[in-house]
Design an enzyme around this catalytic site. Structure first.
Site, PDB file in Angstrom:
ATOM      1  N   LYS A   8       0.840  -1.205   0.000  1.00 15.92           N
ATOM      2  CA  LYS A   8       0.000   0.000   0.000  1.00 15.92           C
ATOM      3  C   LYS A   8       0.874   1.253   0.000  1.00 15.92           C
ATOM      4  O   LYS A   8       1.518   1.569   1.004  1.00 15.92           O
ATOM      5  CB  LYS A   8      -0.921   0.064   1.216  1.00 15.92           C
ATOM      6  CG  LYS A   8      -1.994   1.132   1.002  1.00 15.92           C
ATOM      7  CD  LYS A   8      -2.549   1.729   2.266  1.00 15.92           C
ATOM      8  CE  LYS A   8      -1.742   2.876   2.790  1.00 15.92           C
ATOM      9  NZ  LYS A   8      -1.731   4.073   1.914  1.00 15.92           N
ATOM     10  N   GLY A  48       7.138   5.906   7.823  1.00 11.94           N
ATOM     11  CA  GLY A  48       6.177   7.001   7.939  1.00 11.94           C
ATOM     12  C   GLY A  48       6.310   7.676   9.283  1.00 11.94           C
ATOM     13  O   GLY A  48       7.392   7.684   9.883  1.00 11.94           O
ATOM     14  N   SER A  49       5.196   8.191   9.766  1.00 13.29           N
ATOM     15  CA  SER A  49       5.242   8.995  10.994  1.00 13.29           C
ATOM     16  C   SER A  49       5.336   8.097  12.234  1.00 13.29           C
ATOM     17  O   SER A  49       4.920   6.936  12.223  1.00 13.29           O
ATOM     18  CB  SER A  49       3.971   9.840  11.089  1.00 13.29           C
ATOM     19  OG  SER A  49       2.849   8.990  11.195  1.00 13.29           O
ATOM     20  N   ASN A  50       5.830   8.685  13.324  1.00 11.52           N
ATOM     21  CA  ASN A  50       5.933   7.949  14.581  1.00 11.52           C
ATOM     22  C   ASN A  50       4.564   7.549  15.106  1.00 11.52           C
ATOM     23  O   ASN A  50       4.390   6.453  15.637  1.00 11.52           O
ATOM     24  CB  ASN A  50       6.658   8.798  15.623  1.00 11.52           C
ATOM     25  CG  ASN A  50       8.153   8.763  15.391  1.00 11.52           C
ATOM     26  OD1 ASN A  50       8.611   9.171  14.326  1.00 11.52           O
ATOM     27  ND2 ASN A  50       8.905   8.243  16.336  1.00 11.52           N
ATOM     28  N   THR A  51       3.589   8.445  14.951  1.00 14.62           N
ATOM     29  CA  THR A  51       2.264   8.162  15.499  1.00 14.62           C
ATOM     30  C   THR A  51       1.686   6.898  14.876  1.00 14.62           C
ATOM     31  O   THR A  51       1.236   5.986  15.577  1.00 14.62           O
ATOM     32  CB  THR A  51       1.309   9.346  15.196  1.00 14.62           C
ATOM     33  OG1 THR A  51       2.001  10.545  15.489  1.00 14.62           O
ATOM     34  CG2 THR A  51       0.035   9.266  15.976  1.00 14.62           C
ATOM     35  N   GLY A  55       3.318   4.613  13.018  1.00 14.65           N
ATOM     36  CA  GLY A  55       4.212   3.465  13.193  1.00 14.65           C
ATOM     37  C   GLY A  55       4.027   2.799  14.542  1.00 14.65           C
ATOM     38  O   GLY A  55       3.879   1.576  14.646  1.00 14.65           O
ATOM     39  N   GLU A  74      10.414   2.469  10.167  1.00 10.98           N
ATOM     40  CA  GLU A  74      11.367   3.576   9.981  1.00 10.98           C
ATOM     41  C   GLU A  74      10.555   4.858  10.088  1.00 10.98           C
ATOM     42  O   GLU A  74       9.589   5.043   9.352  1.00 10.98           O
ATOM     43  CB  GLU A  74      12.057   3.500   8.617  1.00 10.98           C
ATOM     44  CG  GLU A  74      13.111   2.417   8.529  1.00 10.98           C
ATOM     45  CD  GLU A  74      14.195   2.515   9.585  1.00 10.98           C
ATOM     46  OE1 GLU A  74      14.461   3.632  10.078  1.00 10.98           O
ATOM     47  OE2 GLU A  74      14.754   1.472   9.944  1.00 10.98           O
ATOM     48  N   CYS A 133      13.306  11.931   5.941  1.00 15.15           N
ATOM     49  CA  CYS A 133      13.488  11.597   7.358  1.00 15.15           C
ATOM     50  C   CYS A 133      14.938  11.835   7.767  1.00 15.15           C
ATOM     51  O   CYS A 133      15.234  12.036   8.940  1.00 15.15           O
ATOM     52  CB  CYS A 133      13.048  10.183   7.650  1.00 15.15           C
ATOM     53  SG  CYS A 133      13.745   8.974   6.558  1.00 15.15           S
ATOM     54  N   GLU A 155       9.943  17.263  14.714  1.00  9.13           N
ATOM     55  CA  GLU A 155      10.251  17.111  13.292  1.00  9.13           C
ATOM     56  C   GLU A 155       9.354  18.039  12.484  1.00  9.13           C
ATOM     57  O   GLU A 155       8.148  18.076  12.688  1.00  9.13           O
ATOM     58  CB  GLU A 155      10.014  15.654  12.859  1.00  9.13           C
ATOM     59  CG  GLU A 155      10.487  15.406  11.454  1.00  9.13           C
ATOM     60  CD  GLU A 155      10.302  13.951  11.017  1.00  9.13           C
ATOM     61  OE1 GLU A 155       9.246  13.376  11.307  1.00  9.13           O
ATOM     62  OE2 GLU A 155      11.227  13.416  10.379  1.00  9.13           O
TER      63      GLU A 155
HETATM   64  P1  ADP Z   1       3.303  10.822   6.452  1.00 10.01           P
HETATM   65  O1  ADP Z   1       3.110  11.881   7.480  1.00 10.01           O
HETATM   66  O2  ADP Z   1       4.668  10.682   5.930  1.00 10.01           O
HETATM   67  O3  ADP Z   1       2.224  10.785   5.415  1.00 10.01           O
HETATM   68  P2  ADP Z   1       1.996   8.596   7.711  1.00 10.01           P
HETATM   69  O4  ADP Z   1       2.529   7.809   8.857  1.00 10.01           O
HETATM   70  O5  ADP Z   1       0.729   9.340   7.899  1.00 10.01           O
HETATM   71  O6  ADP Z   1       3.194   9.500   7.292  1.00 10.01           O
HETATM   72  O7  ADP Z   1       1.803   7.658   6.453  1.00 10.01           O
HETATM   73  C1  ADP Z   1       2.768   6.725   6.004  1.00 10.01           C
HETATM   74  C2  ADP Z   1       2.038   5.572   5.334  1.00 10.01           C
HETATM   75  O8  ADP Z   1       1.233   4.919   6.304  1.00 10.01           O
HETATM   76  C3  ADP Z   1       1.098   5.991   4.219  1.00 10.01           C
HETATM   77  O9  ADP Z   1       1.071   4.988   3.208  1.00 10.01           O
HETATM   78  C4  ADP Z   1      -0.237   6.052   4.936  1.00 10.01           C
HETATM   79  O10 ADP Z   1      -1.329   5.888   4.064  1.00 10.01           O
HETATM   80  C5  ADP Z   1      -0.110   4.855   5.855  1.00 10.01           C
HETATM   81  N1  ADP Z   1      -0.987   4.894   7.031  1.00 10.01           N
HETATM   82  C6  ADP Z   1      -1.436   5.974   7.706  1.00 10.01           C
HETATM   83  N2  ADP Z   1      -2.230   5.602   8.727  1.00 10.01           N
HETATM   84  C7  ADP Z   1      -2.273   4.233   8.724  1.00 10.01           C
HETATM   85  C8  ADP Z   1      -2.911   3.237   9.523  1.00 10.01           C
HETATM   86  N3  ADP Z   1      -3.675   3.570  10.578  1.00 10.01           N
HETATM   87  N4  ADP Z   1      -2.721   1.943   9.202  1.00 10.01           N
HETATM   88  C9  ADP Z   1      -1.961   1.588   8.167  1.00 10.01           C
HETATM   89  N5  ADP Z   1      -1.323   2.467   7.369  1.00 10.01           N
HETATM   90  C10 ADP Z   1      -1.472   3.769   7.624  1.00 10.01           C
END
Ligand code: ADP
Length: 481
Positions: free
Chosen positions: A175, A228-231, A233, A250, A284, A383
């Protein structure tokens, strides 16, 4: 501009459209509709996992050399298309064309690196107490890997997760970020055309709000690799780990450079700016703090500002542009919010700090340098993910390293010095997974382990030999004749 395209889902080896779709627009020109993409549903996700499960036994038994042949072919197919894919990457993500070409070429190199790795040993032969026993270890695939990727490296990050997952015999449900579906389609097309068997790789585009949980909570998932983001992840980790799902994360960074009085200032200025401003700060590994020794702070700041004023913000398709837009309007507002709070905290805004309307109708922000930032300031800890550099000062190498370490993150860090002993002290003492001496904080070569310490990762590493540690597990065999 070119015509709008409609891209579908790739499930079980064929492309199809989902019932719903979403439109994606260019961050440089928001009236430019790039394409209409499938918005996958939880049912589409189920079908992707069913296809990955059905394909898993066959792919697991494929010779690694056959897998290598497919990855090599995919690399060549993508290589022939680098210019076209890079132009699409720039249009959808906003980084400059030169950076987009570099990134797409990196994806080609990553595919080749892991193709080559397929011919490498997969275990060890060990001595046994019984001389009749052949004692050895082999690495085996995990099963089905869910690959979740961000928008900031929309082709390189998917490649460096998908290539090793496939090379080591796993099947994949992928995805990509909602903002960058086109690059994901191009990577999957290359692997499909290279002859990947049906179901080994499956692509579901769409929003995390709709399919995030369907992906990460699916009973078929064996491992999740996420950038992606810490929240997000941490949420995925907290949810998946108790179910025995292997997780690799990461995440963020607040990466420092330390500039010492004996540094080559020309190199330090250029590399700091590259780290802070290239890709409009959306890495990052971007440099977000410059910790300046008091004896060089004024000279460095003056030269940095002089060089930063020459940076051109504008259409990322134009060859002389240095900084394109931020990826989206909400992200731009988020970055501007960090700057406003820094101003409210009475830091010194040395340049930039505002939306750059003159650069175009898109989400442009002027390169921003903020001085007088203390180690406890929000701008020193949070960040930003934009073209914003905080300047801080220190009176000694020890203090500079202490400031460098005073954040929850630990992805990358650099020092600029000509003194070898200081360089080694920095390498030893700084809390970061990737360290540089006399070069920018960004950059990751496919053959080298990549990842952070502290809150920047889940402590596993990507790429190089480290990739096998995540994408396989070890079986130990005692074979007695
Ligand atoms: P960014 O701020 O870099 O967009 P995110 O952590 O929001 O970082 O997103 C990184 C990836 O994780 C994207 O592909 C996003 O669609 C996906 N994503 C965001 N929320 C969820 C979730 N609850 N479960 C699975 N994947 C998610």
């Amino acid at each position: 501009m070119e015509q709008t395209t409609t891209a579908g889902l790739y499930v079980g080896g064929s492309w199809r459209a989902a019932a719903d779709s979403f439109e994606n627009r260019s961050p440089a020109r928001p009236d430019d509709v790039i394409g209409v993409y499938s918005a996958a549903s939880p049912t589409d996700v189920d079908e992707a996992y069913a296809a990955a499960r059905a394909a898993a036994p066959g792919w697991r038994r494929t010779s690694p050399l056959q897998r290598a042949a497919i990855l090599y072919r995919a690399a060549s197919i993508l290589e022939e298309r680098v210019d076209a894919v890079a132009a699409e990457l720039t249009r959808e993500e906003g980084k400059t064309l030169a950076e987009a070409k570099g990134e797409t070429t990196r994806a080609v190199q990553v595919l080749r690196y892991f193709a080559g790795d397929c011919a490498q040993p997969t275990g060890d032969v060990l001595p046994s107490v019984d001389p009749r026993t052949l004692l050895y270890s082999v690495r085996e695939p995990l099963g089905i890997v869910c690959v979740i990727t961000p928008w900031n490296f929309p082709i390189a990050i998917p490649a460096w997760k998908i290539a090793p997952a496939l090379a080591y015999g796993n099947t994949v449900v992928f995805k990509p970020a909602e903002l960058t579906p086109q690059c994901a389609v191009r990577l999957v097309e290359a692997l499909d055309e290279a002859g990947l068997p049906a179901g080994v790789l499956n692509l579901v585009t769409g929003s995390a709000a709709r399919i995030g949980e369907a992906l990460t909570r699916h009973p078929e998932v064996d491992a999740i690799t996420f950038t992606g983001s810490n929240t997000v992840g941490r949420r995925i980790q907290a949810d998946a780990t108790p179910r025995g799902v292997k997780v690799q994360l990461e995440m963020g960074g607040k990466n420092p450079v330390i500039v010492l009085p004996d540094a080559d200032l020309g190199v330090a200025v250029e590399q700091t700016l590259r780290g802070a401003m290239w890709s409009t700060g959306q890495k990052c590994t971007a440099t977000s703090r410059a910790i300046l020794h008091a004896d060089v702070a004024d000279r460095f700041t003056e030269r940095l500002l002089a060089r930063a004023r020459t940076l051109r913000v504008g259409d990322p398709m134009e060859p002389d542009t240095d900084l394109g837009p931020l990826v989206s309007e909400p992200h731009m507002n988020d970055v501007l919010g960090h700057i406003e709070r820094a101003e409210a905290a009475e830091h010194e805004l040395l340049m930039g700090g505002h939306r750059d309307i003159a650069a175009g109708s898109g989400w442009f922000v002027a390169p921003t340098v903020v001085g007088g930032v203390g180690r406890d300031a929000a701008l020193a800890r949070e960040e930003v993910f934009g073209p914003v550099l905080a300047l801080m000062t220190a009176d000694s190498v020890e203090e500079a390293i202490a400031i460098a370490n005073a954040t929850e993150y630990g992805l990358s860090a650099s020092v600029f010095t000509r003194d070898l002993a200081t360089a080694f002290e920095f390498v030893r003492e700084v809390h970061a997974g990737v360290v540089h001496v006399n070069s920018e904080t960004a950059g990751a070569e496919p053959q080298a382990p990549f990842g952070g310490v502290k809150a920047s990762s889940s402590h596993s590493r990507e790429q190089g030999k480290a990739a096998a540690q995540f994408f396989t597990e070890t079986k130990t065999a005692y074979v007695t004749a």
